[in-house]
Design a protein around this motif. Structure first.
Motif, PDB file in Angstrom:
ATOM      1  N   ALA B 100      68.973  42.459  20.529  1.00 22.45           N
ATOM      2  CA  ALA B 100      68.022  42.256  21.632  1.00 22.45           C
ATOM      3  C   ALA B 100      66.946  43.351  21.637  1.00 22.45           C
ATOM      4  O   ALA B 100      65.764  43.068  21.824  1.00 22.45           O
ATOM      5  CB  ALA B 100      68.779  42.221  22.961  1.00 22.45           C
ATOM      6  N   ASN B 101      67.359  44.592  21.424  1.00 23.84           N
ATOM      7  CA  ASN B 101      66.424  45.727  21.461  1.00 23.84           C
ATOM      8  C   ASN B 101      66.619  46.610  20.235  1.00 23.84           C
ATOM      9  O   ASN B 101      67.318  47.618  20.305  1.00 23.84           O
ATOM     10  CB  ASN B 101      66.664  46.589  22.709  1.00 23.84           C
ATOM     11  CG  ASN B 101      66.481  45.803  23.979  1.00 23.84           C
ATOM     12  OD1 ASN B 101      65.430  45.217  24.196  1.00 23.84           O
ATOM     13  ND2 ASN B 101      67.530  45.773  24.814  1.00 23.84           N
ATOM     14  N   PRO B 102      66.009  46.228  19.113  1.00 27.81           N
ATOM     15  CA  PRO B 102      66.153  47.089  17.928  1.00 27.81           C
ATOM     16  C   PRO B 102      65.695  48.505  18.280  1.00 27.81           C
ATOM     17  O   PRO B 102      64.736  48.680  19.023  1.00 27.81           O
ATOM     18  CB  PRO B 102      65.209  46.428  16.910  1.00 27.81           C
ATOM     19  CG  PRO B 102      65.058  45.015  17.373  1.00 27.81           C
ATOM     20  CD  PRO B 102      65.126  45.075  18.865  1.00 27.81           C
ATOM     21  N   GLY B 103      66.452  49.478  17.761  1.00 27.48           N
ATOM     22  CA  GLY B 103      66.095  50.865  18.058  1.00 27.48           C
ATOM     23  C   GLY B 103      66.732  51.403  19.325  1.00 27.48           C
ATOM     24  O   GLY B 103      66.512  52.541  19.714  1.00 27.48           O
ATOM     25  N   SER B 104      67.552  50.550  19.992  1.00 18.92           N
ATOM     26  CA  SER B 104      68.163  51.010  21.243  1.00 18.92           C
ATOM     27  C   SER B 104      69.336  51.961  21.015  1.00 18.92           C
ATOM     28  O   SER B 104      69.872  52.542  21.952  1.00 18.92           O
ATOM     29  CB  SER B 104      68.609  49.803  22.075  1.00 18.92           C
ATOM     30  OG  SER B 104      69.477  48.989  21.321  1.00 18.92           O
ATOM     31  N   HIS B 105      69.781  52.091  19.775  1.00 17.44           N
ATOM     32  CA  HIS B 105      70.879  53.007  19.459  1.00 17.44           C
ATOM     33  C   HIS B 105      70.495  53.843  18.239  1.00 17.44           C
ATOM     34  O   HIS B 105      69.601  53.449  17.480  1.00 17.44           O
ATOM     35  CB  HIS B 105      72.170  52.218  19.192  1.00 17.44           C
ATOM     36  CG  HIS B 105      72.700  51.566  20.435  1.00 17.44           C
ATOM     37  ND1 HIS B 105      73.414  52.240  21.392  1.00 17.44           N
ATOM     38  CD2 HIS B 105      72.570  50.291  20.885  1.00 17.44           C
ATOM     39  CE1 HIS B 105      73.724  51.413  22.377  1.00 17.44           C
ATOM     40  NE2 HIS B 105      73.217  50.218  22.104  1.00 17.44           N
ATOM     41  N   PRO B 106      71.172  54.960  18.046  1.00 14.45           N
ATOM     42  CA  PRO B 106      70.767  55.850  16.939  1.00 14.45           C
ATOM     43  C   PRO B 106      71.212  55.332  15.554  1.00 14.45           C
ATOM     44  O   PRO B 106      71.366  56.133  14.638  1.00 14.45           O
ATOM     45  CB  PRO B 106      71.453  57.184  17.278  1.00 14.45           C
ATOM     46  CG  PRO B 106      72.601  56.818  18.139  1.00 14.45           C
ATOM     47  CD  PRO B 106      72.223  55.561  18.878  1.00 14.45           C
ATOM     48  N   LEU B 490      82.623  58.019  18.164  1.00 18.67           N
ATOM     49  CA  LEU B 490      82.135  57.781  16.793  1.00 18.67           C
ATOM     50  C   LEU B 490      81.304  56.496  16.747  1.00 18.67           C
ATOM     51  O   LEU B 490      80.200  56.474  16.180  1.00 18.67           O
ATOM     52  CB  LEU B 490      83.336  57.678  15.837  1.00 18.67           C
ATOM     53  CG  LEU B 490      83.036  57.280  14.392  1.00 18.67           C
ATOM     54  CD1 LEU B 490      82.219  58.359  13.676  1.00 18.67           C
ATOM     55  CD2 LEU B 490      84.330  56.998  13.610  1.00 18.67           C
ATOM     56  N   LEU B 491      81.811  55.462  17.362  1.00 14.89           N
ATOM     57  CA  LEU B 491      81.100  54.179  17.358  1.00 14.89           C
ATOM     58  C   LEU B 491      79.756  54.293  18.072  1.00 14.89           C
ATOM     59  O   LEU B 491      78.717  53.877  17.560  1.00 14.89           O
ATOM     60  CB  LEU B 491      81.985  53.112  18.015  1.00 14.89           C
ATOM     61  CG  LEU B 491      81.348  51.738  18.268  1.00 14.89           C
ATOM     62  CD1 LEU B 491      80.748  51.150  17.002  1.00 14.89           C
ATOM     63  CD2 LEU B 491      82.378  50.766  18.856  1.00 14.89           C
ATOM     64  N   ASN B 492      79.757  54.898  19.254  1.00 13.82           N
ATOM     65  CA  ASN B 492      78.517  55.027  20.012  1.00 13.82           C
ATOM     66  C   ASN B 492      77.474  55.862  19.281  1.00 13.82           C
ATOM     67  O   ASN B 492      76.279  55.607  19.402  1.00 13.82           O
ATOM     68  CB  ASN B 492      78.797  55.645  21.387  1.00 13.82           C
ATOM     69  CG  ASN B 492      79.289  54.606  22.383  1.00 13.82           C
ATOM     70  OD1 ASN B 492      78.691  53.537  22.516  1.00 13.82           O
ATOM     71  ND2 ASN B 492      80.382  54.896  23.058  1.00 13.82           N
TER      72      ASN B 492
END
Lengths: 544, 544
Positions: B100-106, B490-492
Motif C-alpha cells: 500500500a505504501n512503498p517505503g513505509s518500512h526500512p 528483527l522483523l520490524n
C-alpha cells in the motif's frame, strides 16, 4: 486416593508442559539475570520429575505393554465406514479370483455400485479442467509454440490467470492455510453468481476434498460424548465415523421414506427435545442436500424451516452441498442454505452456517484430485481464528485440488473457446446420469417387496427391501445384518457391489441398500437383468 | 448423583447408537416376523428417548448457548502452531503495508525464513517430475505429435507406466485407501534400493504430505492425557499440536545443544522413568532425523541405541525422515531407522516402526503437492486393519501427490534421457543449500552472544541467543517470550521472518530462533548484513 494422585499428576504435567511452551505466561519471581530465569524454569521442570508417592512409583520400571487392538484409542475402534467396509473386501477378493481363474464365478467382472467414484467406472474428466491443471503443473510449456496446438486458447489464458494469482507463480509452494487468495476470490465470485448474495473470500477454507473440512468442524465442536451432532438417518457414514473419532454423540433424526425422504421439522423438534432431556448438548445440525444415500432434493420452503429451527435452537448448520450440480428431477432445483438464509433476511451475524463443497461430485467427479472447500459464515472472529489455527497445523490443501475447486466454481462461459465442448461434456454426463437413475429406479420398483424413492439428485438410490423371515433367520445364522446378507448374496451371485443400509442407519426393522447410478450407461441393462434375476431367485429361495 | 445420571445416560446412548448401526450385534428375542424386529428395535430406540429423571429434564427447553471460543473443544484451544503463528501475522501485515505504501518500512521486501517452503522463495521444481505430473493430468495429449517436442521421452514413458498402474487409467478416481498399488510397488522398490532390505508395498500408506500420517498415528495411540508421546525438545510443532489435538501428553526429552543437538539414551531413560512415575503410559518415541528445527544428522550407532531402547521399553518408534535427502555435512549420511533396525537383526515382528516421508522436502520441495507416505512395520494385522480403517474414512490421498511420491522414490536413472538434467537440477539445489547453510551458520556464530550448531541436514539453523537482562525485561513488559520479542524486533527492523525458539520448546531459560536456509543464494548476503546490523544495534540498546 488413586483418583487424587492421578489428578495431581495431571495438573503438574499440564503446568509443566504449559511452562515449557509458554514460559512467559507464568507468574514467576522477578529476576535480574538470565541465570535466575534458568533456575526458575529448572525448578518448574523439576516439579514435573518429582515422584508423587509410592502408589505411582510402583508403575515405574515396567516397559509399555505391547501394542494390541485393545490398547488402541477406543474412539478409533468405535468408528465404522461402511462404504469401504466388509463388502468391498469381499469384492476385492472376488476380483482377484477372477483375475487368477477366469470363469471361477458366474460373472466376468465386478460392478462397483458402492461408492460415488465416477471416473473409476469410465466417466471421462472435463477436458478444459484437465488442460488447465496440466499447464499449471508444468508452466514452462505455456509460451512454447507446440502448446497452442495441444491446448485450447482459453485453457492457456486461464492457466496464466491462475499462475498470476499465486505468489511467485509457485504451484509447488505451501499456500495460505485457507488456500490461495486469488482462487478464493474466484470461488467467492462463483458463489455470488450462484446465490445472488455476496460471498467473502475470507470465508472460504480450501480443503483436500470435503471430508477434512467435516472433520475440522467436528474437532472444533465436540468436547465430549455429551456434545451431540444432529445427523439425518440414513446418513453418509463420514458423519458417524467423524463423530465417533472425535468422541461425540450422533443424535439421529429420521428422514421420512414415505414422503420421498422428507425432512420434517417436527421430527427435529422431537429428537432435539429427547436429546436434551438426556443431557446432550446438541451443537450442530448436519443436512445433506441433495441427499446421500437418499437422493432427495429439499424444497426451498423446507430449507427455510430448517434455517429457522437452527436459528431458534442455537445450532450450527452444517450443510453438505457437495451434490449441488447433481439434480435430475426437472421439477427440482438446488438452493444453497446460504442463499435461503440470506433471502430470509438473516445476515452473517444471525446464523452460524458452514457449506461444504467438493470437486469429487457434480458432473466433473474428480475424486482423486481431493479438492473442496467450506464456506464458513456467522462465526465470531475469535472462533474463526481457531478454525484457521487448526487449518494451519496441516499447512494447506493440495494446490491442484485448489485450482480445480476454482474451475468448478468458474467453468468456461459463453463465448470462450472451450464453452461448447465443455457444456457438451457436462450435459452429456448429467443427462446420462438422469437416464441411468430412472432406469435403475424403475427396475428396483419392479422387484417383489422392493420400493425405491425417486432419485431427484446426488448419485444414489436407496431402495427399501422387505426381506422374508427365512432370509432374516439365515442372516442371523451367518451373523450378518439382513441387508448385509442380501448384499453379500447379490455380490457373490452377480458381481454387483452395493452397500447395506445398516451402514447408513435406517428405521430399525427396515432394510435397504445404497446403489450408485454411476456404472456406464451401456452396463446398466446388464445390472438390471442380473439384479432382477438374482432377486427373483433369492425371494423364491426364502419366501415365507 | 449427577455423576451416576450422566453415566447412565451415556451408557444408554452408546447402546442405542450401537444398535442403530449394528443391529445384529445385539442379543434380542428370537423373532418370527420382521414386524417383531421392528418392535424390538423401536423398544431399544425408545430407551434412548426416555427422560432419565428430574435432574436431566431440567436441562430441556433451552436452546444451545451461542458458539463462543469458550465453548469450543478445549483440545483445539490448547493446540499451538508457531510456524504459522503470531510472527507470520505480523509479517503479512508488514507486507500489506509495503504494497500500500512503498517505503513505509526500512526494507523493501519480507524475507520469509520461517517455514520450509522452498518454492515460495524461488526454488524451481524438478522438470522431470512436473512433466510426468502434467502428462498424467491430461493423458489425452500423450500420443499427439506435438507432445514429443514439449516433453522428454522418458517423462512420456513414465507417464504411460504410471497410467497403466492405475485401474482404468483414471487419475481422477479415488484410489485404494493406502494409495495406488503400482505406485506403492515403486516406492517399496525405492526403499529397498535405499536400505538394502526388503520393503512391502502393503506397508505403505500414501498420505497428503506427512502431517496427516502423523495425525493418524497420534489418533491411533492416544486414549487420554495419561498416554504420553516422547518428543525431542526442541521439536517440530506439528507434534505438540497433534498431541494436544488428540488429548495426549507430550513427554519431552532434551537434545543436547552442547554436543551438536545430541540425542542421549541416558536422557531418554531418565525422562521415561519420570513420566512413568507420574502415571503416564509412554506409547511412542518421535525421532526427527535429520532434525527439525535443529538440523543434526544422527550417527548410526546412536540410532542403534535408540532402536534398542524402544525395543526394550515397548515403544512405537515414529521416525520423521522427511529430510532424508537434505544432508550437507560431508562426514554425515542418512540411515533410515528401518535399515538400522533390520541391520541389527530385528525383523518385522520385533519392533513397531513407522517412517514418515514427504514430497515437500528434499531437493524437490514440492510442498504444495501434498504428497507423502508412511511405511508401517511391526504392527499386528489387527492393528494394521484399524490404521486402514482410519485411512479409508478419508477415502485416499490426492493422486498427483501419490504420483510425485513414487517419482521422488524412483527418479530418472543413468541412461534415461532426463538423467543429466535431473541430476544437475538436484545437485545444484543441494549444493546451493549447503553453501547457504554454511554462510548463515558462520554469520550467526560471529554475532555477540549467539552460538549456532552446524547445519548437518534438513533446512534449518537453530541458533542460541543470549539476551541481555534489559531485553528480557522489555520482553516481559511487552508480554512476549524474550525470543519472540527478539524475533518481532528483527522483523520490524529488517523484514526477516524467523520463528522464536519458544514455539519449538527449548531448555528453560535458554532462547533461540529457527531460521531456514531457503532464501535464494543471491539474497543471503543481504540477510546476513541486515541480521548483523540489527543484532549489533539490539545489543547496543539492551547490553547490561
Amino acid at each position: 486416593m488413586r483418583k487424587f494422585v492421578l489428578h495431581r499428576a495431571k495438573s503438574i504435567i499440564t503446568k509443566a508442559t504449559a511452562s515449557l511452551f509458554n514460559p512467559h505466561h507464568h507468574t514467576h519471581p522477578s529476576s535480574s539475570s538470565s541465570s535466575e530465569y534458568y533456575y526458575y524454569y529448572t525448578r518448574t521442570l523439576n516439579r514435573f520429575f518429582t515422584p508423587l508417592d509410592s502408589f505411582t512409583s510402583m508403575a515405574s520400571h515396567n516397559s509399555t505393554p505391547p501394542l494390541t487392538v485393545e490398547s488402541l484409542n477406543p474412539k478409533v475402534l468405535k468408528c465404522e465406514y461402511a462404504v469401504r467396509g466388509e463388502i468391498v473386501s469381499l469384492a476385492q477378493k472376488l476380483q482377484q479370483d477372477l483375475q487368477a481363474n477366469p470363469g471361477s464365478h458366474p460373472f466376468e467382472e465386478i460392478l462397483y455400485c458402492n461408492i460415488g467414484n465416477p471416473q473409476s467406472l469410465g466417466q471421462q474428466p472435463i477436458t478444459f479442467f484437465r488442460e488447465v491443471l496440466a499447464l499449471c503443473d508444468h508452466p514452462t510449456i505455456l509460451d512454447k509454440s507446440e502448446t497452442q496446438g495441444l491446448f485450447s486458447a482459453d485453457s492457456i489464458e486461464r492457466a496464466w490467470q491462475i499462475l498470476d494469482q499465486i505468489p511467485g507463480r509457485a504451484t509447488g509452494a505451501y499456500s495460505h492455510s485457507q488456500g490461495i487468495k486469488g482462487l478464493r476470490d474466484t470461488i467467492a465470485a462463483g458463489i455470488e453468481a450462484r446465490d445472488g448474495f455476496p460471498a467473502d473470500p475470507n470465508d472460504i477454507f480450501l480443503t483436500d476434498g470435503a471430508s477434512p473440512a467435516v472433520h475440522m468442524m467436528m474437532q472444533l465442536l465436540i468436547r465430549s460424548e455429551k456434545d451431540g451432532i444432529f445427523c439425518p438417518i440414513p446418513q453418509y457414514p463420514l458423519y458417524s465415523a467423524s463423530i465417533a473419532l472425535h468422541g461425540g454423540t450422533l443424535v439421529p433424526y429420521y428422514l421420512d421414506e414415505a414422503t420421498g425422504w422428507g425432512l420434517e421439522v417436527s421430527e427435529l423438534k422431537k429428537q432435539l427435545e429427547t436429546a436434551r432431556q438426556n443431557g446432550i448438548t446438541v451443537r450442530a445440525l448436519v443436512v445433506i442436500n441433495p441427499g446421500n444415500p437418499t437422493g432427495q432434493v429439499l424444497a426451498e420452503e423446507n430449507q427455510r424451516d430448517i434455517v429457522e429451527f437452527c436459528k431458534k435452537e442455537g445450532l450450527v448448520l452444517l450443510a453438505d452441498e457437495v451434490y449441488q450440480e447433481n439434480i435430475y428431477a426437472p421439477d427440482k432445483q438446488f438452493h444453497s442454505f446460504k442463499k435461503v438464509s440470506r433471502s430470509m433476511g438473516y445476515g452473517d451475524k444471525d446464523i452460524p452456517l458452514v457449506s461444504f463443497q467438493s470437486v469429487s461430485k457434480g458432473y466433473h467427479g474428480e475424486c482423486g484430485k481431493r479438492g473442496g472447500y467450506m464456506e464458513v459464515t456467522g462465526f465470531s472472529p475469535e472462533v474463526r481464528e481457531q478454525i484457521y489455527k487448526v487449518a494451519s497445523v496441516n499447512l494447506c490443501s493440495n494446490i491442484s485440488g485448489q485450482i480445480l475447486a476454482s474451475l468448478v466454481m468458474s467453468p468456461p462461459k459463453v463465448g470462450d473457446e472451450s464453452y461448447d465442448s465443455y457444456s457438451a461434456e457436462r450435459d452429456g454426463i448429467l443427462q446420462s446420469l438422469a437416464r441411468r437413475a430412472k432406469t435403475l429406479e424403475d427396475a428396483l420398483n419392479s422387484l417383489e417387496g422392493v420400493s425405491c424413492n425417486r432419485a431427484e439428485g446426488a448419485m444414489y438410490l436407496f431402495p427399501r427391501i422387505r426381506l422374508p423371515n427365512k432370509a432374516i433367520k439365515e442372516a442371523e445364522a451367518a451373523k450378518k445384518a439382513p441387508d448385509a446378507y442380501y448384499a453379500s448374496c447379490l455380490l457373490n451371485a452377480t458381481g454387483v457391489v452395493v452397500v447395506p443400509g445398516s451402514g447408513f442407519g435406517q428405521v430399525p426393522g427396515t432394510w435397504h441398500f445404497r446403489c450408485t447410478i454411476l456404472p456406464q450407461e451401456e452396463k446398466i441393462p446388464a445390472i438390471v437383468s442380473r439384479l432382477t434375476e438374482f432377486h427373483k431367485k433369492f425371494m423364491d429361495e426364502f419366501r415365507d
